[in-house]
Design an enzyme around this catalytic site. Structure first.
Site, short mmCIF file in Angstrom:
data_model
loop_
_atom_site.label_atom_id
_atom_site.label_comp_id
_atom_site.label_asym_id
_atom_site.label_seq_id
_atom_site.Cartn_x
_atom_site.Cartn_y
_atom_site.Cartn_z
CD GLN A 70 19.37 -47.45 55.39
OE1 GLN A 70 20.09 -48.29 55.90
NE2 GLN A 70 19.43 -46.17 55.72
N1 LIG Z 1 17.77 -34.87 41.52
C1 LIG Z 1 16.91 -35.24 42.47
N2 LIG Z 1 17.36 -35.74 43.63
C2 LIG Z 1 16.44 -36.10 44.58
C3 LIG Z 1 15.06 -35.96 44.36
N3 LIG Z 1 14.42 -36.40 45.48
C4 LIG Z 1 15.37 -36.80 46.32
N4 LIG Z 1 16.59 -36.62 45.78
C5 LIG Z 1 17.86 -36.94 46.40
O1 LIG Z 1 17.88 -38.34 46.63
C6 LIG Z 1 18.57 -38.63 47.87
C7 LIG Z 1 17.68 -39.45 48.77
O2 LIG Z 1 16.58 -38.68 49.19
P1 LIG Z 1 15.78 -39.03 50.52
O3 LIG Z 1 14.65 -38.07 50.58
O4 LIG Z 1 16.68 -39.09 51.68
O5 LIG Z 1 15.27 -40.49 50.17
P2 LIG Z 1 14.38 -41.43 51.11
O6 LIG Z 1 13.43 -42.11 50.21
O7 LIG Z 1 13.82 -40.67 52.23
O8 LIG Z 1 15.46 -42.49 51.61
P3 LIG Z 1 15.41 -43.37 52.98
O9 LIG Z 1 15.17 -42.43 54.10
O10 LIG Z 1 16.74 -44.03 53.06
O11 LIG Z 1 14.33 -44.37 52.81
C8 LIG Z 1 18.97 -37.28 48.46
O12 LIG Z 1 20.29 -37.02 48.12
C9 LIG Z 1 18.03 -36.31 47.77
O13 LIG Z 1 18.61 -35.01 47.61
C10 LIG Z 1 14.61 -35.43 43.12
O14 LIG Z 1 13.43 -35.27 42.83
N5 LIG Z 1 15.60 -35.09 42.22
#
Ligand SMILES: Nc1nc2c(ncn2[C@@H]2O[C@H](COP(=O)(O)OP(=O)(O)OP(=O)(O)O)[C@@H](O)[C@H]2O)c(=O)[nH]1
Ligand SMILES: [Mg+2]
Length: 233
Positions: A70
């Site tokens: 974020q």
């Molecule tokens: N369809 C799809 N959704 C995904 C994929 N990877 C992550 N998501 C979705 O994207 C959203 C964010 O995923 P996170 O893994 O929490 O993202 P992050 O990069 O860790 O985000 P922060 O912790 O806020 O920095 C979640 O709802 C996941 O289910 C993917 O490869 N395909």
């Protein structure tokens, strides 16, 4: 300390790698980490601090750091740069509106001195989503072809299906391992030790000493890391 002892120390350290996973919020970093570790990925919340997992893969011990993306958290990324062997930059390939933001953040990371030795893997994530941009488009949007300071590679993947996660991590490990054990690095390592000692001696006598700047930064980084606990004075 003999050269053999130094080489043995290097060999031991080469089995352990530190990977830093960064990217904008919602890119899928935590999902990638969990999927790679064989965990359930159906309930994942935004990361407010960081997650770290230590995994064994292909004979390497991987310390993988996943830091929240974020906007308000990005100033803390710098706390995690030290000793990074591999930077994994995760992109939400369906988030067209924030591609410029994504390019800028990556570009400023690559200017960080403490990341200068890291190999860069870009994961063009969420390839399973209809309408996601392919890796060639992401490559262009992020200006990856202009990167001359780091080894890099872009891989299209899906953290949900697991597609290509292994391919990406394997490429990263191979690149890091290769850059650590080439003959060129060994020579540079010994050179560096000598330069560093000479620098200390010169400084002790009140002289200035300029280190050569023409060596590739990633070599310097690895040499510094591998020889961190070696003192030949
Ligand atoms: N369809 C799809 N959704 C995904 C994929 N990877 C992550 N998501 C979705 O994207 C959203 C964010 O995923 P996170 O893994 O929490 O993202 P992050 O990069 O860790 O985000 P922060 O912790 O806020 O920095 C979640 O709802 C996941 O289910 C993917 O490869 N395909
Ligand atoms: Mg997260």
């Amino acid at each position: 300390m003999g050269l053999l002892t130094i080489l043995k120390k290097m060999k031991h350290k080469e089995r352990e790698m530190r990977l830093l996973m960064l990217g904008l919020d919602n890119a899928g970093k935590t999902t990638i980490l969990k999927k790679f570790n064989g965990e359930d990925v159906s309930t994942i919340s935004p990361t407010l601090g960081f997650n770290i997992k230590t995994l064994e893969h292909k004979g390497f011990k991987l310390n993988i750091w996943d830091v929240g993306g974020q906007k308000s958290l990005r100033s803390y990324w710098r706390n995690y740069f030290e000793s990074t062997d591999g930077l994994v930059w995760v992109v939400d390939s369906a988030d067209r509106l924030r591609l410029e933001d994504c390019r800028q953040e990556l570009s400023s990371l690559l200017q960080e001195e403490r990341l200068s030795g890291a190999t860069l893997l870009v994961f063009a994530n969420k390839q399973d989503l209809p309408g996601s941009l392919n890796k060639e488009t992401i490559r262009e949007a992020l200006g990856l072809d202009d990167i001359k300071t780091h080894h890099w590679c872009i891989i299209g993947c899906s953290a949900v299906t697991g597609e290509n996660l292994l391919t990406g991590v394997d490429w990263l490990l191979d690149d890091i391992a290769a850059s650590a054990v080439t003959g060129e690095n060994l020579l540079t390592g010994v050179d560096w030790l000598l330069d560093d000692n000479a620098a200390r001696v010169f400084t002790a006598f009140g002289c200035t000493f300029n280190r050569p700047h023409n060596r590739r930064p990633y070599v310097w980084h690895h040499v510094r890391q591998r020889f961190a606990d070696v003192n030949i004075v």
